[in-house]
Design a protein around this motif. Structure first.
Motif, short mmCIF file in Angstrom:
data_model
loop_
_atom_site.label_atom_id
_atom_site.label_comp_id
_atom_site.label_asym_id
_atom_site.label_seq_id
_atom_site.Cartn_x
_atom_site.Cartn_y
_atom_site.Cartn_z
N ARG A 3 14.86 -0.98 -19.19
CA ARG A 3 15.29 -0.33 -17.96
C ARG A 3 14.11 -0.10 -17.02
O ARG A 3 14.21 -0.23 -15.80
CB ARG A 3 15.97 1.00 -18.31
N LEU A 4 12.95 0.26 -17.61
CA LEU A 4 11.74 0.48 -16.81
C LEU A 4 11.32 -0.81 -16.12
O LEU A 4 10.90 -0.79 -14.95
CB LEU A 4 10.62 1.00 -17.70
N TYR A 5 11.42 -1.95 -16.85
CA TYR A 5 11.08 -3.25 -16.27
C TYR A 5 11.99 -3.56 -15.07
O TYR A 5 11.54 -4.07 -14.03
CB TYR A 5 11.22 -4.35 -17.31
N VAL A 6 13.29 -3.29 -15.22
CA VAL A 6 14.24 -3.56 -14.14
C VAL A 6 13.92 -2.71 -12.93
O VAL A 6 13.89 -3.19 -11.79
CB VAL A 6 15.68 -3.28 -14.62
N ILE A 7 13.65 -1.42 -13.19
CA ILE A 7 13.32 -0.52 -12.07
C ILE A 7 12.03 -0.97 -11.38
O ILE A 7 11.94 -0.99 -10.15
CB ILE A 7 13.20 0.93 -12.58
N THR A 8 11.04 -1.34 -12.19
CA THR A 8 9.77 -1.79 -11.62
C THR A 8 9.96 -3.07 -10.81
O THR A 8 9.40 -3.22 -9.71
CB THR A 8 8.74 -2.05 -12.75
N PHE A 9 10.75 -4.00 -11.36
CA PHE A 9 11.02 -5.26 -10.66
C PHE A 9 11.71 -5.01 -9.32
O PHE A 9 11.32 -5.55 -8.28
CB PHE A 9 11.87 -6.17 -11.54
N LEU A 10 12.77 -4.18 -9.35
CA LEU A 10 13.51 -3.90 -8.13
C LEU A 10 12.64 -3.17 -7.10
O LEU A 10 12.69 -3.46 -5.90
CB LEU A 10 14.76 -3.07 -8.44
N ALA A 11 11.83 -2.23 -7.59
CA ALA A 11 10.96 -1.48 -6.69
C ALA A 11 9.93 -2.42 -6.05
O ALA A 11 9.63 -2.31 -4.84
CB ALA A 11 10.26 -0.36 -7.44
N THR A 12 9.39 -3.34 -6.85
CA THR A 12 8.42 -4.31 -6.32
C THR A 12 9.08 -5.24 -5.30
O THR A 12 8.50 -5.51 -4.24
CB THR A 12 7.84 -5.15 -7.47
N LEU A 14 11.81 -4.67 -3.48
CA LEU A 14 12.11 -3.92 -2.26
C LEU A 14 10.84 -3.62 -1.47
O LEU A 14 10.85 -3.63 -0.23
CB LEU A 14 12.83 -2.61 -2.61
N GLY A 15 9.75 -3.38 -2.20
CA GLY A 15 8.48 -3.12 -1.53
C GLY A 15 7.99 -4.34 -0.77
O GLY A 15 7.50 -4.22 0.37
N ILE A 16 8.13 -5.52 -1.38
CA ILE A 16 7.71 -6.76 -0.72
C ILE A 16 8.58 -7.03 0.50
O ILE A 16 8.07 -7.33 1.59
CB ILE A 16 7.79 -7.95 -1.71
N LEU A 17 9.91 -6.90 0.32
CA LEU A 17 10.82 -7.13 1.44
C LEU A 17 10.57 -6.13 2.56
O LEU A 17 10.58 -6.47 3.75
CB LEU A 17 12.27 -7.03 0.96
N GLY A 18 10.31 -4.86 2.18
CA GLY A 18 10.02 -3.85 3.19
C GLY A 18 8.74 -4.13 3.93
O GLY A 18 8.65 -3.94 5.15
N GLY A 19 7.74 -4.63 3.20
CA GLY A 19 6.47 -4.97 3.82
C GLY A 19 6.61 -6.14 4.79
O GLY A 19 6.06 -6.11 5.90
N VAL A 20 7.37 -7.16 4.35
CA VAL A 20 7.61 -8.32 5.22
C VAL A 20 8.37 -7.89 6.47
O VAL A 20 8.04 -8.29 7.59
CB VAL A 20 8.39 -9.41 4.45
N PHE A 21 9.40 -7.09 6.26
CA PHE A 21 10.22 -6.59 7.37
C PHE A 21 9.36 -5.82 8.37
O PHE A 21 9.40 -6.05 9.59
CB PHE A 21 11.34 -5.71 6.83
N ALA A 22 8.56 -4.88 7.86
CA ALA A 22 7.72 -4.05 8.73
C ALA A 22 6.69 -4.89 9.47
O ALA A 22 6.45 -4.68 10.67
CB ALA A 22 7.02 -2.98 7.89
#
Length: 333
Positions: A3-12, A14-22
């Motif tokens: 579950r931690l891996y999934v959360i880390t993957f999703l957070a990463t 979303l972070g990349i997409l958010g960075g690209v978007f910004a």
């Protein structure tokens, strides 16, 4: 642990997409996210002027009663020259790669927003570029030319963000633009939102041949172009808009590049829409002088200014005779 891996993957992710978007929204390489102001801007390349200019006009249309339409060549028609000669307050709505289809569509969209000019100055060309009937803005690959939602209501907010904010090629462009800005590189394009004028610097034209090396008859495309001109004329008539036609002053060989038949069809059909056209005489020596042109297809504003100041309003009969003599001198049937 999984579950931690999934959360880390999703957070990463979303972070990349958010960075690209910004990044893409902040850099705004094509000028579609931030409101246009009245400050001249120097860019490393052309923004989406079709989007940018409509965004500017959406709140300032009342300032203008005339539009200069057409492709990048029309950017050489400076508003101060058009204003002085026609006694109007004009806005230069020229955009890269514009066609007569785009001109009509833009005017129709602006009319829906109660933005209707009294005068449209529409420069045309006698070479192949002049009879473009494609609508490049409909292509998903043409990020440079996508319409503003006022013009094309199918361009939704979601589509705008997906094309310009979450796009791989746009991200690479944003990185390059950001790098150039940090390095203080001035870029090559000067764009003035308040007038719509922009000036692009191209490779210099060093020599102009006495005759065209290749003649490409465009009779079919010219006929298609006139089908659209008829629609444009109907729209203008319905809204009481005056149309002024201008013939772009191209390097001499380009003036003859569609051949005798194509040029004869052009002049004959144009005579149905106007009493004449603003144009330089084919005997004007400036059409053979490289220093009067920016490159092979773009001319300097001085040529247009002189054409208006000298009141070069030519009859189609006179132009037809000039073209016939020019083709004969070049041995072109």
């Amino acid at each position: 642990m999984p579950r931690l891996y999934v959360i880390t993957f999703l957070a990463t992710l979303l972070g990349i997409l958010g960075g690209v978007f910004a990044l893409n929204v902040a850099v705004d390489a094509y000028g579609v996210f931030w409101p246009a102001d009245e400050t001249p801007e120097v860019r490393a390349f052309e923004p989406n002027t079709r989007f940018r200019k409509i965004e500017y006009l959406s709140t300032r249309c009342h300032k203008f009663n005339a539009f200069i339409m057409g492709d990048s060549r029309s950017s050489s028609y400076l508003v101060q020259d058009v204003d002085k000669f026609f006694d109007v307050k004009s806005y230069n709505l020229s955009v890269s790669g514009e066609s007569i289809v785009g001109v009509l569509k833009t005017l129709q969209g602006l009319a829906r927003a109660n933005c209707v000019p009294q005068l449209v100055v529409y420069p045309i060309s006698t070479d192949g570029f002049g009879f473009n009937v494609a609508d490049f803005a409909l292509s998903h690959e043409q990020l440079l030319r996508i319409y503003h939602p006022l013009i094309d209501q199918s361009v939704t907010l979601l589509e705008k963000f997906s094309r310009y904010a979450l796009n791989y090629s746009i991200t690479l462009t944003s990185i390059q633009v950001l790098y150039d800005r940090l390095k203080g590189r001035p870029g090559f394009l000067i764009y003035d939102f308040a007038t719509g004028n922009h000036q692009t610097l191209f490779a210099r034209l060093d020599k102009i041949a006495p005759c065209p090396a290749v003649v490409t008859p465009a009779t079919d495309r010219i006929r298609q172009w006139f089908n659209w001109l008829a629609q444009l004329q109907t729209f203008l008539g319905a809204h009481d808009i005056k149309l002024v036609l201008v013939m772009n002053p191209l390097p001499y060989p380009s003036m003859l590049s569609t051949g005798l038949a194509g040029t004869q069809i052009l002049l004959h059909e144009l005579s149905k829409y106007a009493d004449g056209i603003y144009a330089l005489s084919l005997t004007d020596p400036r059409l053979r002088q490289p220093n009067m042109f920016i490159d092979q297809v773009h001319f300097k504003p001085d040529m247009v200014r002189d054409m208006f100041q000298q009141k070069n309003f030519q009859s189609f009969d006179r132009l037809s005779k000039e073209f016939s003599e020019a083709f004969k001198a070049c041995g072109i049937n």
